[in-house]
Design a protein around this motif. Structure first.
Motif, mmCIF file in Angstrom:
data_model
loop_
_atom_site.group_PDB
_atom_site.id
_atom_site.type_symbol
_atom_site.label_atom_id
_atom_site.label_comp_id
_atom_site.label_asym_id
_atom_site.label_seq_id
_atom_site.Cartn_x
_atom_site.Cartn_y
_atom_site.Cartn_z
ATOM 1 N N LYS A 63 0.788 -1.376 0.012
ATOM 2 C CA LYS A 63 -0.006 -0.074 0.035
ATOM 3 C C LYS A 63 0.720 1.231 -0.030
ATOM 4 N N ASN A 64 1.799 1.310 0.770
ATOM 5 C CA ASN A 64 2.737 2.379 0.725
ATOM 6 C C ASN A 64 3.790 2.423 -0.494
ATOM 7 N N LYS A 65 3.943 1.386 -1.086
ATOM 8 C CA LYS A 65 4.750 1.456 -2.389
ATOM 9 C C LYS A 65 6.390 1.226 -1.941
ATOM 10 N N LEU A 66 6.408 0.478 -1.015
ATOM 11 C CA LEU A 66 8.096 0.425 -0.326
ATOM 12 C C LEU A 66 8.860 -0.383 -1.196
ATOM 13 N N LYS A 67 9.917 -0.369 -1.423
ATOM 14 C CA LYS A 67 10.856 -1.043 -2.005
ATOM 15 C C LYS A 67 11.323 -2.279 -1.304
ATOM 16 N N VAL A 68 11.230 -3.404 -1.780
ATOM 17 C CA VAL A 68 11.802 -4.397 -0.998
ATOM 18 C C VAL A 68 12.478 -5.224 -1.877
ATOM 19 N N LYS A 69 13.390 -5.882 -1.070
ATOM 20 C CA LYS A 69 14.493 -6.729 -1.743
ATOM 21 C C LYS A 69 14.548 -7.877 -0.811
ATOM 22 N N GLU A 70 14.802 -9.089 -1.396
ATOM 23 C CA GLU A 70 15.014 -10.190 -0.832
ATOM 24 C C GLU A 70 16.301 -10.952 -0.822
ATOM 25 N N SER A 71 16.661 -11.476 0.604
ATOM 26 C CA SER A 71 17.858 -11.786 0.561
ATOM 27 C C SER A 71 18.111 -13.415 1.134
ATOM 28 N N PRO A 72 18.756 -14.341 0.668
ATOM 29 C CA PRO A 72 18.492 -15.634 0.893
ATOM 30 C C PRO A 72 19.277 -16.046 2.408
ATOM 31 N N ILE A 73 18.250 -17.057 2.844
ATOM 32 C CA ILE A 73 18.584 -17.376 4.258
ATOM 33 C C ILE A 73 18.336 -19.070 4.103
ATOM 34 N N VAL A 74 18.793 -19.733 5.230
ATOM 35 C CA VAL A 74 18.528 -20.992 5.492
ATOM 36 C C VAL A 74 17.699 -20.887 6.763
ATOM 37 N N PHE A 75 16.552 -21.582 6.658
ATOM 38 C CA PHE A 75 15.386 -21.573 7.738
ATOM 39 C C PHE A 75 15.760 -22.889 8.494
ATOM 40 N N LEU A 76 16.178 -22.476 9.625
ATOM 41 C CA LEU A 76 16.733 -23.969 10.266
ATOM 42 C C LEU A 76 15.554 -24.485 11.252
ATOM 43 N N LYS A 77 15.755 -25.662 11.761
ATOM 44 C CA LYS A 77 15.082 -26.384 12.663
ATOM 45 C C LYS A 77 14.975 -25.844 14.137
ATOM 46 N N ARG A 78 14.029 -25.572 14.633
ATOM 47 C CA ARG A 78 14.106 -24.849 16.033
ATOM 48 C C ARG A 78 14.886 -25.606 17.190
ATOM 49 N N PHE A 79 15.609 -24.715 18.080
ATOM 50 C CA PHE A 79 16.345 -25.462 18.885
ATOM 51 C C PHE A 79 15.664 -26.420 19.848
ATOM 52 N N ALA A 80 14.416 -26.028 20.166
ATOM 53 C CA ALA A 80 13.757 -26.915 21.227
ATOM 54 C C ALA A 80 12.297 -26.538 21.270
ATOM 55 N N GLY A 81 11.356 -27.227 21.623
ATOM 56 C CA GLY A 81 10.107 -27.144 21.788
ATOM 57 C C GLY A 81 9.175 -27.265 20.326
ATOM 58 N N GLU A 82 8.092 -26.904 20.345
ATOM 59 C CA GLU A 82 7.147 -27.008 19.241
ATOM 60 C C GLU A 82 6.750 -25.873 18.508
ATOM 61 N N SER A 83 6.695 -25.716 17.275
ATOM 62 C CA SER A 83 6.222 -24.651 16.689
ATOM 63 C C SER A 83 4.599 -24.282 17.091
ATOM 64 N N LYS A 84 4.511 -23.062 17.239
ATOM 65 C CA LYS A 84 3.104 -22.447 17.616
ATOM 66 C C LYS A 84 2.277 -22.394 16.398
ATOM 67 N N LEU A 85 2.820 -22.563 15.342
ATOM 68 C CA LEU A 85 1.873 -22.053 14.010
ATOM 69 C C LEU A 85 1.658 -23.334 13.257
ATOM 70 N N LYS A 86 0.391 -23.875 13.497
ATOM 71 C CA LYS A 86 -0.213 -25.298 12.990
ATOM 72 C C LYS A 86 -0.790 -25.007 11.600
ATOM 73 N N PRO A 87 -0.930 -26.108 10.726
ATOM 74 C CA PRO A 87 -1.175 -26.148 9.438
ATOM 75 C C PRO A 87 -2.658 -25.650 9.472
ATOM 76 N N ALA A 88 -3.593 -25.898 10.330
ATOM 77 C CA ALA A 88 -4.999 -25.370 10.460
ATOM 78 C C ALA A 88 -5.032 -23.726 10.751
ATOM 79 N N ILE A 89 -3.976 -23.382 11.460
ATOM 80 C CA ILE A 89 -4.026 -21.902 11.447
ATOM 81 C C ILE A 89 -3.447 -21.170 10.353
ATOM 82 N N LEU A 90 -2.583 -21.844 9.663
ATOM 83 C CA LEU A 90 -1.990 -21.225 8.356
ATOM 84 C C LEU A 90 -3.086 -20.973 7.205
ATOM 85 N N ILE A 91 -4.027 -22.111 7.362
ATOM 86 C CA ILE A 91 -5.268 -22.029 6.426
ATOM 87 C C ILE A 91 -6.377 -20.950 6.787
ATOM 88 N N LYS A 92 -6.628 -20.891 8.206
ATOM 89 C CA LYS A 92 -7.444 -19.836 8.600
ATOM 90 C C LYS A 92 -6.922 -18.488 7.911
#
Length: 231
Positions: free
Chosen positions: A190-219
């Protein structure tokens, strides 16, 4: 130039000390701002102890209106109050390695927002199951189509903002949950901001479980339509 790394947390006691140490030891001068919603596991107490010994570590303890979205907004505002020139947003579970911040600082010289991307050359996602990968792919396609953005990884929560960019929309953020990540994309567009993407490796979390479940993503996909109607 001051850079503040803003990390919303909830029940990350097993992860938070290592994450803070990794940020502080990544080779550049950074301030760490932990935004915690009174985690029952005592995450904020660990941060309090660290902050007493290190002036680069700060804690924003939230006791009301809890939720990832509210925490993110309050964290952005606090970082701006701290006179940050650049604000980094990253997860508190260890999936975002701070080593990429140095590259973000180079990339942001030519844009308003840098997004750490798993889906461009040299990017990678090590955490997702097959189901999560499929949902993520469909979500990215859906967001790109509905919001008309060309960002390859619009669901990435690892980002860097120039203060001037964040100031344009931070007061307008309304999401109380992780949907704030998509809401920000809407305001960037909406604000016409300039975006650039920079590569990352998304790692496995250190401990615990993800709070973002597939059902929530769909919602969340249905919420995107409301944003579209706001254009």
């Amino acid at each position: 130039m001051k850079t503040v790394v803003m990390i919303p947390t909830y029940n990350e006691a097993y992860n938070i000390k290592k994450i803070i140490n990794d940020v502080l030891n990544c080779g550049i001068d950074l301030n760490v701002l932990i935004v915690d919603d009174m985690s029952p596991d005592g995450t904020y107490k660990i941060v309090e102890d660290i902050a007493k010994q290190n002036s680069k570590v700060h804690l924003l303890l939230r006791k009301e209106k809890k939720g990832r979205g509210y925490a993110g907004k309050d964290g952005f505002i606090k970082a701006l109050d701290m006179k940050a020139d650049f604000i980094v947003e990253m997860d508190g579970d260890g999936s975002h390695h701070p080593k990429y911040i140095q590259e973000f600082l180079k990339v942001i010289k030519d844009c308003d927002v840098v997004i750490g991307s798993r889906y461009i050359d040299n990017g990678k996602d090590e955490q997702r199951t097959l189901l999560r990968r499929l949902i993520s792919k469909l979500s990215r396609l859906y967001l790109s189509t509905i919001l008309d953005v060309t960002i390859k990884d619009p669901t990435s929560g690892y980002r860097m903002y120039k203060k001037e960019a964040l100031q344009k929309f931070v007061s307008k953020l309304k999401a109380n949950d992780p949907f704030i990540v998509t809401e920000v994309i809407y305001h960037i567009k909406k604000n016409k901001l300039k975006v650039k993407e920079s590569p990352i490796v998304f790692l496995k979390r250190f401990a615990g479980e993800s709070k973002l479940k597939p059902a929530i993503l769909i919602k969340y996909l249905f919420k995107v339509l409301k944003l579209k109607m706001s254009f």
